[in-house]
Scaffold this motif. Structure first.
Motif, short mmCIF file in Angstrom:
data_model
loop_
_atom_site.label_atom_id
_atom_site.label_comp_id
_atom_site.label_asym_id
_atom_site.label_seq_id
_atom_site.Cartn_x
_atom_site.Cartn_y
_atom_site.Cartn_z
N MET A 60 0.83 -1.19 0.00
CA MET A 60 0.00 0.00 0.00
C MET A 60 0.88 1.25 0.00
N ASP A 61 1.93 1.18 0.81
CA ASP A 61 2.85 2.31 0.93
C ASP A 61 3.45 2.70 -0.42
N ARG A 62 3.64 1.67 -1.23
CA ARG A 62 4.32 1.95 -2.49
C ARG A 62 3.39 2.27 -3.63
N THR A 63 2.14 1.89 -3.50
CA THR A 63 1.25 2.14 -4.63
C THR A 63 0.15 3.11 -4.29
N PHE A 64 -0.66 2.75 -3.35
CA PHE A 64 -1.82 3.57 -3.02
C PHE A 64 -1.41 4.93 -2.49
N VAL A 65 -0.47 4.91 -1.57
CA VAL A 65 -0.10 6.15 -0.88
C VAL A 65 0.43 7.23 -1.82
N PRO A 66 1.39 6.91 -2.66
CA PRO A 66 1.89 7.96 -3.55
C PRO A 66 0.82 8.47 -4.51
N SER A 67 0.07 7.56 -5.02
CA SER A 67 -0.90 8.00 -6.03
C SER A 67 -2.01 8.83 -5.43
N THR A 68 -2.25 8.66 -4.17
CA THR A 68 -3.29 9.49 -3.56
C THR A 68 -2.68 10.61 -2.72
N HIS A 69 -1.41 10.73 -2.77
CA HIS A 69 -0.68 11.77 -2.03
C HIS A 69 -0.96 11.73 -0.55
N LYS A 70 -1.11 10.56 -0.05
CA LYS A 70 -1.33 10.46 1.39
C LYS A 70 0.03 10.33 2.07
N THR A 71 0.05 10.58 3.35
CA THR A 71 1.30 10.47 4.11
C THR A 71 1.74 9.02 4.20
N PRO A 72 2.97 8.74 3.91
CA PRO A 72 3.46 7.36 4.03
C PRO A 72 3.25 6.81 5.43
N VAL A 73 3.22 5.50 5.53
CA VAL A 73 2.81 4.84 6.76
C VAL A 73 3.67 5.20 7.96
N TYR A 74 4.94 5.13 7.76
CA TYR A 74 5.84 5.38 8.89
C TYR A 74 5.65 6.80 9.40
N GLU A 75 5.68 7.69 8.46
CA GLU A 75 5.53 9.10 8.81
C GLU A 75 4.17 9.33 9.46
N LEU A 76 3.19 8.67 8.91
CA LEU A 76 1.85 8.76 9.49
C LEU A 76 1.89 8.35 10.95
N GLY A 77 2.61 7.29 11.18
CA GLY A 77 2.72 6.80 12.54
C GLY A 77 3.34 7.81 13.47
N LEU A 78 4.35 8.46 12.94
CA LEU A 78 5.02 9.48 13.77
C LEU A 78 4.07 10.65 14.06
N ASN A 79 3.40 11.09 13.00
CA ASN A 79 2.50 12.23 13.18
C ASN A 79 1.41 11.94 14.19
N LEU A 80 0.87 10.71 14.07
CA LEU A 80 -0.19 10.35 15.00
C LEU A 80 0.33 10.32 16.43
N TRP A 81 1.51 9.84 16.59
CA TRP A 81 2.14 9.84 17.91
C TRP A 81 2.26 11.27 18.42
N ARG A 82 2.72 12.08 17.52
CA ARG A 82 2.88 13.49 17.90
C ARG A 82 1.56 14.08 18.32
N ASP A 83 0.57 13.92 17.47
CA ASP A 83 -0.71 14.58 17.74
C ASP A 83 -1.43 14.02 18.96
N ASN A 84 -1.30 12.70 19.12
CA ASN A 84 -2.12 12.10 20.16
C ASN A 84 -1.41 11.90 21.48
N VAL A 85 -0.12 11.90 21.42
CA VAL A 85 0.61 11.67 22.67
C VAL A 85 1.32 12.95 23.09
N ILE A 86 2.27 13.32 22.28
CA ILE A 86 3.12 14.47 22.67
C ILE A 86 2.30 15.74 22.83
N HIS A 87 1.40 15.93 21.88
CA HIS A 87 0.64 17.17 21.98
C HIS A 87 -0.66 17.02 22.76
N CYS A 88 -0.78 15.89 23.36
CA CYS A 88 -1.94 15.71 24.22
C CYS A 88 -1.83 16.70 25.37
#
Lengths: 675, 242
Positions: free
Chosen positions: A62-90
């Motif tokens: 998915m990371d290699r096909t779906f994500v780029p073509s839909t311009h979504k954030t790659p999985v790993y980075e997504l994971g980091l962002n979610l951590w940031r938003d839900n934990v650090i910035h909690c």
């Protein structure tokens, strides 16, 4: 799933699942007590990281096909962002995290040991999340808090520490911060935190530190506190104007002490001491600059300009430096090795370079050299020549050509006298031995020749020499300089004790009279010798009024020579030494009238030099205005002396009078060269 | 000017006639010439020469001091009157107390549009000569001329006493308030002759620097003597510094 066009569903499912999971995690972290807060955070983060890696691997397609073509954030980075938003910035975590970190740093600053490994991991987490997270959530507040901390601390320190101690503390704090960064902060923070420390601890307190009573810069300089000075240099160079602050204070201190040194009437009494003190002062500061100030060239320049400033405040400096050299070459350098001689001479040259009135030095040097050569009192011919070579290198051939002429004359005279005795030896056998130095006029300092009546046996001898010399050198004129000669005579006293007296030619003439008379009046002596009054009095004074050298007795016993005095041979004279020196030909500090006279001669010599410079300049420029002429002339002559603008103006007027120049008819400030 | 040219031609014509009448013998021609009334105007040159002869030294071909004194008496002018300087300027006289024939005659001829050929005419010219001093440019030329005229022949500089005398004369006309201080200063402090440059520059000083010295520029390339003068004024409290 992606293959079956369910990518969207998968992705959003991932987001939702992870978010929910993270919210759980966040709660658990929140609930951690006290010290374990960070540990909990750390542990959860490590787990999350591992998990992210696995998820990424699983969802790789998915990371290699779906994500780029839909311009979504790659999985790993997504994971980091979610951590940031839900934990650090909690909201319950964000502030608490920052405060915890800052508290720990504060603890460490006050001397406690903290868990650096944990700190490193947490900080790294922030860095991994993104640079802006690190900066916003940690670095910026960290810098602000640090600033406040150091502001307060520096204020405390400065109230209670002396300068040296304060600088030690500041240095320590600086090193601490650097170390801190290397252990658990982003390396890029080093520059920023050191800037904070420098500003708060150094820049804000510079004036107060430098001028601190009893411990500031001046005290450090006076006491040669190399370590403290070095520390100050290293710390201050980090801030704007730091070094210039040190340099300015040092410069005004050196100028002030130098000025006092050269204008102190006590110091000025002994010229050799005076110059030695200058050399010592220079050595001191050379050492400071080399050991503590990193041989910084700007400091060296400041030192040089300060010396140049105050040495020239005393118009007798050129004379004194020449007297110092004279002392060294007469006796000071006796038995000193060749290298050490060079060291002393180089130091003298260094002082010479500071002089503005080099032509005054030249005049005195020539006088003193003449006396040294003629009295045979130089410690080392090599040393003399070495100094001349140095002067030539510094000032050019013109400066030293006459001096070299003096040496040549001495050598030639030796040959001449040898030739004289070779050809006349037989007939002169028993008579007095004559040593003649033939001086070329123009090379030697001019003295009016003062003839006197020589004792018969000598005048005969002198005549023989004269005819010998003129026999081989036709067309020349010889005139005896009886005021510059010396004589060694043997005298026998009442108890039969013999002494060899080293006297001036004048004194010899006077003493020889007592071979034919026991008692002579001043007037009789004056008549017989024809020595001019001033000289005669000086000469009689050193023969009759100086303890230990009084080969004559005077009636009355007063200190001064009166024209009605009577002189007797003092056959009760005694001395420990066989050889007694009574001559008066040593170079000394000039008396007031002599000084005026020399100064006058120097001024007279300068006039043609100024005129020559003006003519040279106008010849090449053809037309030039007044102020520029003054500037150009000053520049051309500065290696010899500093011309007085008023004197330059007078010379210009003289040249106008003699029709070398004219004023422009339209602009009276402009001068034109007349061919 | 047109009249002048006309006259010239007339004179030529008359001269030719006289010569013709005298059979081209000069002496005869001259007699005829001088006896004719139209020729009265041509006699300037002769009158000038007569005038010259009246004052010249019996032994030398110049007018010297005595002659000049007599001339001044006849003109009813004091021989130290500045107008004599103006006259000498017109004559381009080389030195004071002496007029060569050429200088005297040439000078009188140059004295304006109306020919001066008699003592009365010269006397009448005197107010005009005086007025020339008021002209800025002429005053300057006369001032510069005065240096060469007043100094000794063969000397480069002007003796101090003479200079002071000339200055007093010239600056009384020009009304320079500092003239007395200047002369006092020279007598107190400066015992040497005055150079040409200093002479010329003093006029510039008088013209450009105001008598309160407010615009005196110490860097202004003034001759050293003038700088010293300013110093002298300050030292003696005549002006305040700054």
């Amino acid at each position: 799933m992606v293959l079956h066009k369910y990518g969207e569903k998968l992705y959003s499912g991932l987001v939702a699942t992870m978010t929910a999971h993270l919210k759980e995690i966040s709660k658990s972290i929140e609930s951690a007590q006290g010290g374990s807060f960070l540990e909990e955070l750390n542990r959860k983060w490590a787990e999350h990281n591992k998990a992210l890696q696995m998820i990424r691997d699983i969802l790789m397609y998915m990371d290699r096909t779906f994500v780029p073509s839909t311009h979504k954030t790659p999985v790993y980075e997504l994971g980091l962002n979610l951590w940031r938003d839900n934990v650090i910035h909690c909201s319950n975590i964000q502030t608490r995290l920052l405060n915890t970190l800052l508290e720990l740093i504060q603890k460490e600053r006050t001397g406690e040991v903290i868990n650096r490994g944990l700190m490193r991991n947490i900080i790294k987490m922030l860095m991994d999340l993104s640079a802006s997270v690190y900066q916003e959530d940690f670095e910026k507040p960290f810098l602000e808090v640090s600033a406040t901390f150091y502001r307060v601390e520096s204020q405390e320190f400065i109230e209670c520490c002396d300068c040296g101690d304060y600088l030690k503390k500041a240095e320590r704090r600086l090193n601490e911060e650097i170390e801190r960064v290397s252990h658990y902060l982003d390396l890029r923070s080093e520059f920023k935190i050191t800037k904070v420390v420098e500003r708060e601890m150094i820049a804000n307190h510079m004036p107060r530190l430098v001028h601190m009573d009893n411990s500031g810069l001046v005290n450090m300089l006076l006491d040669d506190k190399y370590e403290d000075l070095g520390r100050m240099y290293n710390l201050f160079r980090r801030v704007d104007n730091g070094l210039s602050t040190i340099r300015d204070v040092m410069t005004s201190h050196i100028r002030e002490t130098g000025k006092q040194l050269v204008t102190d009437p006590e110091r000025v009494k002994d010229p050799v001491e005076f110059v030695q003190r200058l050399l010592d002062e220079k050595d001191k500061y050379d050492k400071i600059i080399s050991l503590a100030f990193n041989n910084d060239k700007t400091f060296q320049n400041a030192l040089n300009s300060s010396f140049e400033f105050f040495i020239n405040l005393n118009p007798r400096s050129p004379e004194f430096i020449s007297l110092f050299v004279d002392d060294k070459l007469r006796k000071g350098l006796k038995g000193v090795s060749e290298e050490d001689v060079e060291v002393v001479l180089d130091k003298v040259m260094m002082l010479f370079r500071y002089l503005q009135e080099k032509d005054v030095f030249e005049k005195y040097y020539k006088q003193h050299l003449a006396k040294r050569l003629l009295s045979g009192k130089t410690v080392s011919d090599d040393a003399e020549r070495s100094l001349i070579v140095k002067l030539k290198t510094e000032c050019g051939y013109q400066f030293t050509s006459k001096l070299e002429g003096m040496f040549t004359d001495m050598k030639t005279s030796q040959d001449t006298i040898q030739g004289f005795y070779a050809s006349h030896g037989a007939e002169l056998g028993d008579g007095p031995t004559l040593v003649v130095q033939v001086l070329t006029t123009g090379s030697w300092p001019t003295q009016p020749s003062v003839p006197c009546n020589l004792p018969a046996e000598l005048s005969l001898l002198c005549e023989k020499f004269r005819s010998y010399y003129l026999g081989t050198h036709t067309g020349r004129r010889l005139s005896w300089q009886t005021n510059m000669g010396t004589a060694d005579i043997k005298a026998t006293f009442s108890k039969g004790q013999k002494h060899e007296l080293n006297v001036s030619t004048f004194q010899m003439c006077v003493l020889m009279l007592f071979n034919n008379a026991d008692k002579l009046s001043y007037r009789e002596i004056e008549q017989a010798t024809e020595i001019p009054a001033l000289e005669l009095k000086r000469c009689l004074q050193s023969l009759a009024c100086v303890k230990g050298k009084n080969v004559l007795r005077k009636e009355p016993m007063s200190k001064d020579i009166g024209e009605n005095d009577v002189f007797l041979f003092n056959d009760k004279f005694t001395s420990k030494f066989y050889k007694v020196k009574i001559g008066t030909v040593v170079a000394q500090k000039e008396s007031e009238p002599e000084k005026q006279e020399t100064r006058q001669r120097v001024e007279e010599d300068r006039k043609p030099q100024i005129e020559a410079a003006i003519v040279r300049i106008m010849k090449s420029r053809k037309v030039l205005d007044h102020n520029n002429i003054i500037a150009e002339v000053t520049k051309q002559l500065q290696s010899r002396f500093l011309p007085n603008p008023v004197e330059i103006k007078k010379r210009i007027e003289s040249l106008i009078e003699r029709e070398f120049l004219e004023r422009d008819s339209a602009d009276r400030k402009l001068y034109r060269y007349l061919a | 000017m047109g009249v002048e040219i006309g006259k010239q031609n007339e004179d030529e014509k008359v001269a030719q006639q006289a010569l013709k009448a005298g059979d081209w013998h000069l002496e005869g021609a001259l007699d005829i010439y001088y006896s004719q009334p139209q020729i009265k105007t041509l006699t300037d040159a002769r009158y000038l020469e007569e005038l010259y002869n009246r004052y010249r030294d019996p032994n030398l071909d110049t007018i010297n001091a005595d002659g000049i004194t007599n001339l001044c008496n006849d003109l009813q002018v004091d021989h130290e009157d500045i107008v004599m300087l103006v006259m000498s300027w017109h004559m381009k006289a080389a030195t004071m107390c002496e007029y060569s024939k050429q200088e005297f005659i040439g000078g009188l001829q140059a004295l304006g549009q109306v020919r001066v050929d008699s003592l009365e005419k010269l006397r009448e010219r005197i107010p005009y000569l005086r007025s020339e001093l008021k002209d800025e440019q002429k005053f300057r030329d006369i001032y510069i001329f005065a240096f060469g005229w007043a100094k000794e022949k063969g000397q480069k500089s002007l003796a101090l006493d003479t200079a002071i005398g000339m200055w007093q004369l010239l600056f009384a006309e020009k009304q320079w308030p500092l003239i007395d201080h200047w002369c006092q200063f020279l007598q107190d402090r400066h015992n040497k002759a005055i150079s040409r440059d200093t002479w010329a520059q003093l006029l510039e000083f008088v013209r450009t620097v105001d008598p309160q010295l407010s615009n005196y520029d110490a860097e202004g390339a003034w001759p050293y003597l003038i700088d010293e003068f300013v110093e002298y004024l300050y030292e003696n409290g005549i002006f305040q510094r700054g």
